[in-house]
Design an enzyme around this catalytic site. Structure first.
Site: not given
Length: 302
Positions: A207, A216, A219, A221
């Site tokens: 990344r 990317r 990812d 989150d």
């Protein structure tokens, strides 16, 4: 106010253990007496109804575990004793939702009158939801690799994995479509520790953080962490603006439709229904599903 479940408690008071912990060489060489107080949090209802030992935590076994752990390990600080032993207990006894642990050092080398010195901590399991995304290279491979890494981590347990969907990029940056999903995990990590681990997985996947909302390889989150609400420069929980992101709400609705947002109080299903027609069309994509056996296998077109 709605019903809130409160765990039951098993108490262990003043368990005496002779062990070798301390900053000074004399303490680790000669050893001394420690007292351990613990509160074990769990649901004892099933054991109370069945009267079967296997349906609860054997407190005698826990006492032996504490004693052996303290005698087989050596730490300089009481803080380290408490932290490492609490983690070991929660990893061994899966019925426990949390633990209060106090390590008392009655003969600490303090040349002043005192009754006792101790460190007391509370540690628990956390339910966390993490968003998964990729739009570069082998998107499926990157996401499956992240799921396998989560499964291998000693302080995490993957509970549910959503179906995967293909969505248009969010934020106006021209780039390839994304593959998105969500995962529910149980972890002993705290928010900052989990963030560090997730960033490490992203880095392993190559990344590059060069463009906001840019492409990317991977990812990851943090969407929700229990019912925690926090905000600072590096970490915001719940994840900001998730109520306007179909690529988040659709996977979340797949694995936790009745989970409530800790701020708005709305369920994932309700938030998904409330997306306006324009926002729905903007984020609409092909839905994919993962292998039902392990949710980490080949991704199949619906």
């Amino acid at each position: 106010m709605g019903f809130q479940w409160k765990p039951d408690e098993i108490h262990i008071d003043k368990l005496e253990v002779f062990a070798h912990h301390g900053v000074y060489p004399k303490e680790t060489e000669e050893g001394q007496i420690f007292y351990v107080n613990a509160v074990l949090y769990l649901n004892t209802r099933r054991a109370g109804e069945s009267d079967v030992l296997e349906h609860t935590v054997n407190y005698g076994e826990v006492c032996r575990f504490i004693t052996e752990w303290m005698q087989e390990n050596t730490c300089h600080l009481l803080e380290a004793v408490a932290e490492r032993m609490a983690r070991a207990i929660l990893l061994k006894y899966r019925l426990l939702s949390a633990i209060d642990l106090e390590i008392v050092k009655p003969f600490a080398p303090v040349r002043l009158p005192f009754e006792g010195l101790s460190v007391k901590i509370h540690r628990s399991r956390h339910r966390v939801y993490v968003a998964l995304g990729s739009n570069m290279g082998d998107r499926e491979g990157y996401i499956n690799g992240a799921l396998e890494a989560l499964k291998r981590h000693p302080l995490m347990e993957v509970r549910k994995v959503s179906e995967l969907i293909v969505t248009k990029p969010y934020g106006g940056v021209e780039q390839e479509d994304f593959l998105n999903g969500a995962v529910e995990i149980e972890t002993l990590l705290e928010p900052w520790e989990l963030l560090y681990v997730l960033h490490g997985m992203e880095n392993e996947a190559g990344r590059k953080r060069t463009e906001h909302w840019g492409p990317r390889t991977l990812d990851l989150d943090i969407l929700f962490f229990d019912r925690l609400v926090m905000e600072n420069e590096d970490l915001v929980i719940p994840h900001p603006d998730l109520e306007n992101r179909r690529f988040v709400l659709e996977p979340m609705n797949d694995i936790a439709p009745y989970l409530r947002h800790p701020v708005s109080g709305k369920t994932m299903a309700a938030l998904l229904r409330e997306l306006g027609p324009e926002r729905q069309e903007e984020n609409r994509g092909r839905t994919l599903r993962t292998d039902a056996c392990n949710r980490c296998g080949k991704v199949l077109q619906k």
